[in-house]
Structures are given as structure tokens and as C-alpha cells.
Motif scaffolding. Sequence first.
Motif, mmCIF file in Angstrom:
data_model
loop_
_atom_site.group_PDB
_atom_site.id
_atom_site.type_symbol
_atom_site.label_atom_id
_atom_site.label_comp_id
_atom_site.label_asym_id
_atom_site.label_seq_id
_atom_site.Cartn_x
_atom_site.Cartn_y
_atom_site.Cartn_z
ATOM 1 N N PHE B 106 2.272 -12.966 0.022
ATOM 2 C CA PHE B 106 2.920 -12.197 -1.039
ATOM 3 C C PHE B 106 2.807 -10.699 -0.756
ATOM 4 O O PHE B 106 3.741 -9.936 -0.992
ATOM 5 C CB PHE B 106 2.289 -12.542 -2.385
ATOM 6 N N ILE B 107 1.648 -10.273 -0.260
ATOM 7 C CA ILE B 107 1.461 -8.849 0.076
ATOM 8 C C ILE B 107 2.475 -8.455 1.149
ATOM 9 O O ILE B 107 3.074 -7.376 1.086
ATOM 10 C CB ILE B 107 0.018 -8.572 0.553
ATOM 11 N N MET B 108 2.651 -9.340 2.132
ATOM 12 C CA MET B 108 3.628 -9.067 3.192
ATOM 13 C C MET B 108 5.025 -8.904 2.608
ATOM 14 O O MET B 108 5.771 -8.001 3.002
ATOM 15 C CB MET B 108 3.639 -10.213 4.207
ATOM 16 N N LYS B 109 5.344 -9.781 1.666
ATOM 17 C CA LYS B 109 6.687 -9.701 1.044
ATOM 18 C C LYS B 109 6.824 -8.366 0.304
ATOM 19 O O LYS B 109 7.885 -7.732 0.332
ATOM 20 C CB LYS B 109 6.892 -10.857 0.065
ATOM 21 N N CYS B 110 5.767 -7.962 -0.388
ATOM 22 C CA CYS B 110 5.803 -6.679 -1.123
ATOM 23 C C CYS B 110 6.057 -5.539 -0.147
ATOM 24 O O CYS B 110 6.846 -4.623 -0.422
ATOM 25 C CB CYS B 110 4.466 -6.428 -1.832
ATOM 26 N N LEU B 111 5.366 -5.585 1.000
ATOM 27 C CA LEU B 111 5.534 -4.509 1.983
ATOM 28 C C LEU B 111 6.955 -4.475 2.514
ATOM 29 O O LEU B 111 7.534 -3.398 2.716
ATOM 30 C CB LEU B 111 4.554 -4.689 3.147
ATOM 31 N N MET B 112 7.520 -5.649 2.747
ATOM 32 C CA MET B 112 8.890 -5.708 3.265
ATOM 33 C C MET B 112 9.865 -5.097 2.284
ATOM 34 O O MET B 112 10.923 -4.596 2.678
ATOM 35 C CB MET B 112 9.295 -7.172 3.527
ATOM 36 N N GLY B 113 9.520 -5.149 0.989
ATOM 37 C CA GLY B 113 10.428 -4.624 -0.019
ATOM 38 C C GLY B 113 10.372 -3.114 -0.182
ATOM 39 O O GLY B 113 11.191 -2.518 -0.869
ATOM 40 N N LEU B 114 9.384 -2.466 0.464
ATOM 41 C CA LEU B 114 9.244 -1.003 0.325
ATOM 42 C C LEU B 114 10.171 -0.282 1.288
ATOM 43 O O LEU B 114 10.633 -0.868 2.268
ATOM 44 C CB LEU B 114 7.804 -0.584 0.628
ATOM 45 N N ASN B 115 10.395 1.019 1.023
ATOM 46 C CA ASN B 115 11.192 1.802 1.985
ATOM 47 C C ASN B 115 10.366 2.044 3.244
ATOM 48 O O ASN B 115 9.144 1.887 3.258
ATOM 49 C CB ASN B 115 11.714 3.102 1.368
ATOM 50 N N LYS B 116 11.059 2.441 4.306
ATOM 51 C CA LYS B 116 10.450 2.499 5.638
ATOM 52 C C LYS B 116 9.208 3.387 5.668
ATOM 53 O O LYS B 116 8.164 3.027 6.220
ATOM 54 C CB LYS B 116 11.492 3.014 6.639
ATOM 55 N N ARG B 117 9.323 4.558 5.028
ATOM 56 C CA ARG B 117 8.230 5.542 5.067
ATOM 57 C C ARG B 117 6.985 4.981 4.394
ATOM 58 O O ARG B 117 5.873 5.055 4.918
ATOM 59 C CB ARG B 117 8.721 6.800 4.332
ATOM 60 N N HIS B 118 7.169 4.378 3.213
ATOM 61 C CA HIS B 118 6.031 3.839 2.468
ATOM 62 C C HIS B 118 5.444 2.645 3.192
ATOM 63 O O HIS B 118 4.217 2.460 3.227
ATOM 64 C CB HIS B 118 6.471 3.440 1.049
ATOM 65 N N ARG B 119 6.335 1.826 3.772
ATOM 66 C CA ARG B 119 5.846 0.632 4.465
ATOM 67 C C ARG B 119 4.976 1.029 5.651
ATOM 68 O O ARG B 119 3.933 0.418 5.901
ATOM 69 C CB ARG B 119 7.020 -0.239 4.926
ATOM 70 N N GLU B 120 5.416 2.048 6.411
ATOM 71 C CA GLU B 120 4.635 2.480 7.582
ATOM 72 C C GLU B 120 3.243 2.929 7.183
ATOM 73 O O GLU B 120 2.249 2.569 7.808
ATOM 74 C CB GLU B 120 5.374 3.622 8.302
ATOM 75 N N VAL B 121 3.170 3.715 6.118
ATOM 76 C CA VAL B 121 1.863 4.258 5.696
ATOM 77 C C VAL B 121 0.958 3.122 5.233
ATOM 78 O O VAL B 121 -0.214 3.027 5.628
ATOM 79 C CB VAL B 121 2.058 5.303 4.568
ATOM 80 N N LEU B 122 1.508 2.220 4.418
ATOM 81 C CA LEU B 122 0.675 1.124 3.895
ATOM 82 C C LEU B 122 0.297 0.144 5.002
ATOM 83 O O LEU B 122 -0.821 -0.401 4.996
ATOM 84 C CB LEU B 122 1.430 0.394 2.773
ATOM 85 N N THR B 123 1.206 -0.068 5.968
ATOM 86 C CA THR B 123 0.894 -0.968 7.080
ATOM 87 C C THR B 123 -0.281 -0.435 7.884
ATOM 88 O O THR B 123 -1.200 -1.184 8.237
ATOM 89 C CB THR B 123 2.128 -1.122 8.003
ATOM 90 N N LEU B 124 -0.259 0.856 8.171
ATOM 91 C CA LEU B 124 -1.355 1.448 8.939
ATOM 92 C C LEU B 124 -2.669 1.351 8.163
ATOM 93 O O LEU B 124 -3.736 1.169 8.745
ATOM 94 C CB LEU B 124 -1.048 2.907 9.260
ATOM 95 N N SER B 125 -2.589 1.454 6.849
ATOM 96 C CA SER B 125 -3.810 1.388 6.052
ATOM 97 C C SER B 125 -4.336 -0.051 5.994
ATOM 98 O O SER B 125 -5.533 -0.288 6.155
ATOM 99 C CB SER B 125 -3.528 1.891 4.629
ATOM 100 N N ILE B 126 -3.415 -1.018 5.768
ATOM 101 C CA ILE B 126 -3.843 -2.407 5.558
ATOM 102 C C ILE B 126 -4.177 -3.081 6.892
ATOM 103 O O ILE B 126 -5.213 -3.718 7.036
ATOM 104 C CB ILE B 126 -2.747 -3.192 4.814
ATOM 105 N N PHE B 127 -3.301 -2.939 7.889
ATOM 106 C CA PHE B 127 -3.450 -3.701 9.132
ATOM 107 C C PHE B 127 -4.345 -3.029 10.149
ATOM 108 O O PHE B 127 -5.030 -3.693 10.910
ATOM 109 C CB PHE B 127 -2.067 -3.950 9.768
ATOM 110 N N SER B 128 -4.310 -1.697 10.208
ATOM 111 C CA SER B 128 -5.111 -1.005 11.219
ATOM 112 C C SER B 128 -6.320 -0.298 10.629
ATOM 113 O O SER B 128 -7.149 0.228 11.367
ATOM 114 C CB SER B 128 -4.242 0.019 11.959
ATOM 115 N N GLN B 129 -6.399 -0.289 9.284
ATOM 116 C CA GLN B 129 -7.542 0.315 8.586
ATOM 117 C C GLN B 129 -7.825 1.738 9.058
ATOM 118 O O GLN B 129 -8.972 2.104 9.352
ATOM 119 C CB GLN B 129 -8.792 -0.549 8.735
ATOM 120 N N LEU B 130 -6.747 2.515 9.131
ATOM 121 C CA LEU B 130 -6.904 3.930 9.493
ATOM 122 C C LEU B 130 -7.229 4.735 8.234
ATOM 123 O O LEU B 130 -6.847 4.346 7.125
ATOM 124 C CB LEU B 130 -5.617 4.481 10.119
ATOM 125 N N SER B 131 -7.928 5.855 8.434
ATOM 126 C CA SER B 131 -8.231 6.744 7.306
ATOM 127 C C SER B 131 -6.966 7.545 6.959
ATOM 128 O O SER B 131 -5.992 7.542 7.714
ATOM 129 C CB SER B 131 -9.361 7.707 7.681
#
Lengths: 241, 170
Positions: B106-131
Motif C-alpha cells: 500500500f505504501i508503494m501504491k501511495c508513492l506511485m500516486g505522488l508527483n515525481k519530485r515528492h516521490r523522489e524525496v520520499l523514495t530516498l528517505s524510505i528506501f535508502s534511509q538518507l538524511s
Amino acid sequence: MNKNSEINKLRFLLQRYYEAQTSPEEESLIVSLFAEIEIQDIPNDLIFDRKLFLSMRELHPLQTNLETPDDLLVKINREITEKPPIVSEVRKKKRKNFFIYTGSVAAACVLFAISVQIINKSNIIAPPIIDNLTESPSVSPEESIPKISDPLETKSVIRKSKENTSLSSPPPRINQAAAETEVVLNEESGYIEITDPEEARDILVEISKLLANNSIKTNEATHIVENTVNEYREITKSILK
Amino acid sequence: MTDGEFKRIVLPQYRQMYATAFAILRDSDEASDAVQDSISALWQKHTQMKPPDNAQNFCNRTIRNHCIDRLRKNSKQYFERIDTLYQFSAESNADSEVSLNSTSAFIMKCLMGLNKRHREVLTLSIFSQLSNDEISTATGESPENVRVILSRGRKTIKEYLKNEQKFRNK
């Protein structure tokens, strides 16, 4: 009590998390706290947060179970043997030389400024001299110094021939000794008459003394400048060696 | 640092560096390349460096910075990789590389629904755990923008999850 403190800590960290103020380490701490606390001990308002964090943990791989490729170390060793390290001594020397040159130029500028200040001060100390003795290149030396053939003359006039002077030059200044004598202004020519020959003689003596002083001070200033330049040259030579 | 010190202190950290690189880049080949390039760069300058007090932290920081540089220069491949890796999982495909529970999907689906800029930032936070600062460097967004995007995105995902749970309960 311990559980309450953990719950309070969780709430605090979650508040920071949703404000995007947590570090990756704090987020990992949230996950570990949710994993440690029993689900029945989690307050109702934090149930969704627990579900969210434990699910997000799935999306990030566990580093402990990760297998390193077998050939990675071989590739790294090959890279190391093929590429020698960069020699930076040349760079260090160039940087050192740059600082030395910059420092020596700065020191020379400071010395030059000091010497200019000394020269300026020596000019200020010397009192002003009568302009007609210095600022009239067209006036011959004989005419600039009045001839006192008879010291008992009642009148002696310091006069320049109108043909030789540039009338645009300002009227001559009189130093303090001359100002104390009885003077008669000649309004037509702009010159001041000194009636007493002895006073005129005194004025001339004062003038010559002042000239001598000024030349001594100029020589001293010139020596100072020369010494400064020589010191700068020696410093530069020693640094270059 | 001498050659011997480098091989004794830095080289043994390659496994940990690989794990860190993989956690960020999410690809084995990319992680291997990142580790090779980092160690090669350290080797080039090792004569000018002193031996680090804490080799693990030093190497970890080096590989993290290198990975963030790689993301900054070539983020398209990374995001395509994440999308491919988890898209099948979000659609509950049995052949997918990664199988997720329903909430993760479900989280993945939520991310897919975001715009590109927001998705990139959240992906880096969730998947790569960057500060936040690392995400700012990797994406080119200002730190304040990153903070705002993360804050809104996280609250949105939580709300969607609550609504989805309510819908299921009904």
C-alpha cells in the motif's frame, strides 16, 4: 514505568518524524522501539504508526544478511596495483613558494608605506619657505636674493622684475621673523617691503638655515628609503635561497 | 598513511562499505562499482592522509558521500530501478523479486500516486534511509524544501493508511 517512558519517547520521536526533523538513526530507534514493545501495550493512537514503521522496515534491506560479491576484493586489489598514488610534493612546494612570495611582497609594501610616512613627516616638520625662492624657475638666483649694498639704507625692498615673474603665482609668504618687523605693503606689485636692513639680513639668515635643515632631512629620508629597499632586496634573496 | 597501513586499516572495511552502498543504491553491480571507485580514490590520496581514528566510520562516510554523488549525477536509473523492483510487488505479483505485506504494498501504491519530485524525496528517505541533507544533495532541492516534502508526504501516507483500514473494516 519503563514502558511509560518508552511510550513517551516514542511519541516525542514520532512528532519529530512527521515534522521531518529526525535523523536516520532516530528513525531506526522508532522501529526498534515498536518492535520491542508488545502490541497490547501500544496506545490506540499509535497503532497505525506501528503498522507503518514495521511495514517500511520491509522496504529497506537488512544489512546483516547481505552477501558481498566474491570477486569484489580481487577487483579492488587490481585497481590498487594498476593505479599508483598521486605524488603531491610538487603541489606542496608550489603552495609553499606562493605563500613565501606573497609574504615577501606584503612585507615590502608595508616597509614602503612606512618609509613614505617618514618622508611625509619630515616634510611637515620643516617650516614653509618663502615661495619666491623656490617657485619661480624663470627668476635668476641673483634676483631672488636682494642685494644689500649699503646696510644703512633706510629702505630695502624685496622685488622681482615683472618681466621674469609669472604673475599668476601667489604673493610670497613671510615667515614669523619677517612678520614681526615693520612692513610696508606695496599694493600695486603685491610684495611686502621690509624697511630695516638688519631685519632683512636676519630673514635671509633664517631662510638659509631652513634650507640647510630641509636638505638634511631630505637626505635622511632618502637614506631611509635606500635602506628599506636594500633590506627588501636582502629578504628576497634569502627567501629565494 | 603508508601502503601497508592502507591495506591493513582501510581495505578490510570493503564488506561494510558494500553493505552501505547497496542499502543506498539498491543494486549489486552499482554498489560494487561504488566501492571500487571509493577505495581507488582513497588509494590515490592515501599518502597525503593520516590513518583515521575510526576506520569504520571514516569508510562509511566516504562511501555514503560517493553514493550520494552517484545519485546526484545519475538519479534516473536509481528511481527506475526502485520502481521496477517494487511495482510488481505492489501489484501482488507472485513472480516479483520482493514480496511485501499488504501495508508495504500500500505504501508503494501511495508513492506511485505522488508527483515525481515528492516521490523522489520520499523514495530516498524510505528506501535508502538518507538524511535530509543527503537527500538535498542528491536531488538538488533545498534542505527546507526536503523537510516540507517529507513532512507532508509522511502525514499523507498515514492518512491514506487510516482511510484504507477504515474502508476495509467497513
